[in-house]
Enzyme design. Structure first.
Site, short mmCIF file in Angstrom:
data_model
loop_
_atom_site.label_atom_id
_atom_site.label_comp_id
_atom_site.label_asym_id
_atom_site.label_seq_id
_atom_site.Cartn_x
_atom_site.Cartn_y
_atom_site.Cartn_z
N ASP A 102 0.83 -1.21 0.00
CA ASP A 102 0.00 0.00 0.00
C ASP A 102 0.86 1.27 0.00
OD1 ASP A 102 -2.40 1.35 -0.04
OD2 ASP A 102 -2.64 1.34 2.13
N GLY A 103 0.34 2.32 -0.62
CA GLY A 103 1.01 3.61 -0.59
C GLY A 103 1.52 4.10 -1.95
N GLY A 109 -0.20 5.32 -4.49
CA GLY A 109 -0.87 6.56 -4.89
C GLY A 109 -0.26 7.76 -4.19
N ARG A 121 -1.26 8.96 -10.26
CA ARG A 121 -1.22 7.80 -9.35
C ARG A 121 -0.63 6.57 -10.02
NH1 ARG A 121 -4.20 7.67 -4.71
NH2 ARG A 121 -4.51 5.44 -5.04
N HIS A 149 2.05 3.20 -9.15
CA HIS A 149 1.86 1.76 -9.35
C HIS A 149 3.01 1.17 -10.16
CE1 HIS A 149 -1.93 2.18 -7.44
NE2 HIS A 149 -2.52 2.83 -8.43
N TRP A 170 -12.06 -2.04 -7.73
CA TRP A 170 -12.87 -1.67 -8.90
C TRP A 170 -13.59 -0.35 -8.67
CZ3 TRP A 170 -11.90 -4.26 -13.17
CH2 TRP A 170 -11.52 -5.59 -13.10
N LEU A 227 11.26 -20.02 -5.16
CA LEU A 227 10.30 -19.19 -4.40
C LEU A 227 8.94 -19.26 -5.07
CD1 LEU A 227 10.24 -16.58 -2.22
CD2 LEU A 227 9.89 -15.36 -4.34
C1 IPE Z 1 -5.42 -2.72 -0.18
O1 IPE Z 1 -5.11 -1.39 -0.29
C2 IPE Z 1 -5.36 -3.37 -1.54
C3 IPE Z 1 -4.05 -3.47 -2.17
C4 IPE Z 1 -2.91 -3.08 -1.66
C5 IPE Z 1 -4.06 -4.08 -3.46
P1 IPE Z 1 -6.22 -0.26 -0.40
O2 IPE Z 1 -5.50 1.03 -0.51
O3 IPE Z 1 -7.18 -0.59 -1.48
O4 IPE Z 1 -6.97 -0.39 1.01
P2 IPE Z 1 -7.93 0.64 1.74
O5 IPE Z 1 -9.00 1.04 0.77
O6 IPE Z 1 -7.10 1.84 2.13
O7 IPE Z 1 -8.43 -0.09 2.94
C1 IPE Z 2 -1.78 0.17 -3.28
O1 IPE Z 2 -1.49 1.52 -3.34
C2 IPE Z 2 -1.95 -0.43 -4.65
C3 IPE Z 2 -3.33 -0.74 -5.00
C4 IPE Z 2 -4.36 -0.67 -4.20
C5 IPE Z 2 -3.56 -1.18 -6.37
P1 IPE Z 2 -2.64 2.60 -3.31
O2 IPE Z 2 -3.00 2.94 -4.70
O3 IPE Z 2 -3.75 2.17 -2.44
O4 IPE Z 2 -1.87 3.83 -2.64
P2 IPE Z 2 -2.49 4.88 -1.65
O5 IPE Z 2 -2.98 4.12 -0.45
O6 IPE Z 2 -3.58 5.60 -2.36
O7 IPE Z 2 -1.32 5.77 -1.33
MG MG Z 3 -4.13 2.43 -0.45
#
Ligand code: IPE
Ligand code: IPE
Ligand code: MG
Length: 240
Positions: free
Chosen positions: A12-13, A15, A25, A29, A61, A123
C-alpha cells in the site's frame, strides 16, 4: 535465525508516493512493480519460501476508471516484461483471485505465466489480483456445498485459494494504515502483523530486514502459554 517461510504483503502507498511527487497515481503503481521485483529477489536471497502480495482487491474496482484501466494495462506490461526474468530466478507464479471480471487478454497472460514458471522451486510468488478474503471463503464454501462435502475447517482450508502453501508467518502492510482491507482473512489467523509507514515504492531490502527482525522477536504461542513453549508446562500447573 528463524526466517519466516511465508511472507504476505499489502503493498500500500503507491498513490501517495506519486501524489507527493506531483505525478499521476499510476506512476506510483509502476514504481510499485519495481519495488515488488526488488522484494522478490530479496526474499529469495533470505531463504523465504513463499511470498504472497496483494496487487488488486475486489474493492479496487471502485476507484476512478482511469486508475483501474491503468492498473490493468500495467498488469499486461508487467507480465510481458517480468515473467521471463522471474522464471530465470527460479520463481513459480500463482495468480489468486476471481478471473471472471478480468479481460481475456489478462486471463491468458496469467495462465501463460503460471505454465511458464510451473517447474520453478526457489520461491513461490502468489499475486492476489481481483482478490478478497471474503470472496475466497465464500467461494470455498460454495465449492464444498456443490460437491456435497461437509463444511469443516479442514475441507474449507483445502478448498481455499492458497491451499498450495502453508499459512503466512509474517503479514506486512506498508503505507501506514493498520487494517487488513479484506486480505487473507482465513489464512492470516496466526500471522504476525507488521505495519510500517514506509510507502510501498520505497520498500527496500533494509525495510524487509526490519520486518523480519521484528518477526524474530515475536513469540508465537498459538493459544499456548509461554512456559509451555519453553517445555515447562509443569511449572504452569504448580503455579496454578
Ligand atoms: C489494499 O489497499 C489493496 C491493495 C494493496 C491491493 P487499499 O488502498 O485498497 O486499502 P484501503 O482502501 O485503504 O483499505
Ligand atoms: C496500493 O497503493 C496499490 C493498490 C491498491 C492497487 P494505493 O493505490 O492504495 O496507494 P495509496 O494508499 O492511495 O497511497
Ligand atoms: Mg491504499
Amino acid at each position: 535465525m528463524n526466517v519466516p517461510h511465508h511472507i504476505a504483503i499489502v503493498m500500500d502507498g503507491n498513490g501517495r508516493w506519486a501524489t507527493r511527487r506531483f505525478l499521476p497515481r499510476v506512476a506510483g503503481h509502476k514504481q510499485g512493480v519495481e519495488a515488488l521485483r526488488r522484494c522478490v529477489t530479496a526474499c529469495a536471497d533470505r531463504g523465504v519460501g513463499v511470498l504472497t502480495v496483494f496487487a488488486f482487491s475486489s474493492e479496487n474496482w471502485n476507484r476512478p476508471v482511469e486508475e483501474v484501466s491503468g492498473l490493468m494495462d500495467l498488469m499486461v506490461v508487467a507480465l510481458g516484461r517480468e515473467v521471463p526474468k522471474l522464471s530465470k530466478d527460479g520463481v513459480r507464479l500463482h495468480f489468486v483471485g476471481e478471473r471472471g471480471g478480468l479481460s481475456e487478454k489478462i486471463v491468458a497472460g496469467l495462465v501463460q505465466a503460471e505454465a511458464a514458471t510451473a517447474h520453478n522451486t526457489r520461491l513461490v510468488l502468489n499475486v492476489c489480483f481481483n482478490y478478497g478474503g471474503r470472496w475466497d471463503i465464500a467461494r470455498a464454501a460454495a465449492q464444498l456445498v456443490a460437491r456435497g462435502e461437509p463444511l469443516t475447517e479442514i475441507n474449507l482450508d483445502r478448498a481455499m485459494a492458497l491451499a498450495h502453501v502453508p499459512d503466512p508467518d509474517l503479514f506486512i502492510r506498508t503505507g501506514g494504515e493498520q487494517r487488513l482491507s479484506n486480505f487473507l482473512l482465513w489464512q492470516g489467523a496466526y500471522s504476525e502483523l507488521f505495519f510500517t509507514d514506509r510507502l510501498w515504492p520505497e520498500f527496500d531490502e533494509a525495510a524487509l530486514d526490519e520486518a523480519i527482525a521484528a518477526y524474530q522477536q515475536r513469540e508465537r504461542r498459538f493459544g499456548q502459554t509461554s512456559s509451555q513453549l519453553a517445555g515447562g508446562a509443569g511449572r504452569d500447573r504448580q503455579a496454578a
